[in-house]
Motif scaffolding. Structure first.
Motif, PDB file in Angstrom:
ATOM      1  N   GLU A  67     -21.877   1.019  45.280  1.00 25.94           N
ATOM      2  CA  GLU A  67     -22.594   1.159  43.761  1.00 25.94           C
ATOM      3  C   GLU A  67     -24.027   1.547  43.730  1.00 25.94           C
ATOM      4  O   GLU A  67     -24.472   2.359  43.074  1.00 25.94           O
ATOM      5  N   TRP A  84     -26.378   5.290  42.956  1.00 26.75           N
ATOM      6  CA  TRP A  84     -27.493   5.405  42.162  1.00 26.75           C
ATOM      7  C   TRP A  84     -28.831   5.795  42.684  1.00 26.75           C
ATOM      8  O   TRP A  84     -29.620   6.614  42.128  1.00 26.75           O
ATOM      9  N   CYS A 144     -32.255   1.275  39.989  1.00 22.99           N
ATOM     10  CA  CYS A 144     -31.307   1.022  38.911  1.00 22.99           C
ATOM     11  C   CYS A 144     -31.439  -0.665  38.647  1.00 22.99           C
ATOM     12  O   CYS A 144     -31.734  -1.293  39.339  1.00 22.99           O
ATOM     13  N   TRP A 192     -33.412   6.854  33.071  1.00 23.98           N
ATOM     14  CA  TRP A 192     -31.777   6.367  32.984  1.00 23.98           C
ATOM     15  C   TRP A 192     -31.438   4.962  32.947  1.00 23.98           C
ATOM     16  O   TRP A 192     -31.689   4.110  32.071  1.00 23.98           O
ATOM     17  N   THR A 193     -31.337   4.390  34.155  1.00 27.44           N
ATOM     18  CA  THR A 193     -30.826   2.961  34.266  1.00 27.44           C
ATOM     19  C   THR A 193     -31.702   2.022  34.807  1.00 27.44           C
ATOM     20  O   THR A 193     -31.577   0.709  35.268  1.00 27.44           O
TER      21      THR A 193
END
Length: 212
Positions: free
Chosen positions: A57, A61, A77, A165-166
């Motif tokens: 995960e 990113w 992230c 973004w994140t």
């Protein structure tokens, strides 16, 4: 309020999987420790097996940030930043019951989960490339402008509710004691993202219903 991703951004990242939910009637009084506990235990178990940088995960990113021209070890992230802090300190500071619960789920799945106060969002909210004129309120109280083409969460008034973004959420839409309506957004890019995002949404919905 309509939440969406810019089609041009989706074309750049076709494997992006997104889950959203809205919640009304939020309060800051519930004790979520028992609900958050199993998620924190799951995160601890995963971190005991290998470093967070090797989680698929997180790796996905990192590749996305590199594609955006960002240094993956400089701009992380949200879920990677949480995992690093949790690994170092063994816990996370309590911010708000809703945020604490979302952070616990984010840790367990290594997937970013953002929570926005809907009463601070003007018009629609779109994840898109910045023009560079948008306004971002940092947690230090300063106002910034995102870099042109940077991925942001932009509302119709030109507020950037998240940068990179994140990576960084704005203080403008952060959850506070008087927050009542929220939007929760979870995004993933790794190979098993469709199944994992479904699991995140199911677990989070169940936990939220226990308290709100």
């Amino acid at each position: 309020m309509r939440f969406s991703h810019d089609p041009a951004l989706l074309a750049e990242f076709p494997h992006l999987v997104v889950a959203t939910l809205t919640l009304d009637g939020v309060t800051s009084t519930p004790d979520v420790a028992a609900s958050a506990g199993p998620f924190l235990e799951r995160a601890s178990a995963r971190l005991a097996e290998r470093p967070e940088s090797e989680f698929p995960e997180i790796a996905a990113w990192r590749r996305a940030f590199t594609q955006l021209g960002l240094k993956a070890t400089q701009y992380r992230c949200a879920s990677e930043a949480l995992l690093r802090r949790f690994k170092k300190e063994g816990e996370l500071p309590s911010i708000h019951p809703l945020v604490d619960l979302c952070n616990a789920v984010s840790l367990a799945y290594a997937i970013p989960i953002a929570v926005f106060d809907l009463d601070t969002v003007i018009g629609d909210l779109t994840v898109t490339r910045a023009e560079g004129t948008e306004s971002y309120l940092s947690f230090s109280g300063t106002t910034e402008n995102p870099e042109p083409a940077e991925v942001i969460f932009r509302d119709d008034a030109g507020n950037a509710h998240a940068r990179r973004w994140t990576n960084r959420q704005s203080a403008l839409s952060a959850i506070r004691p008087d927050t009542r309506r929220v939007l929760v957004v979870s995004e993933a890019l790794h190979d098993t993202a469709p199944a994992d995002i479904d699991a995140v949404l199911a677990d989070l919905t169940k936990a939220l219903r226990q308290h709100w």
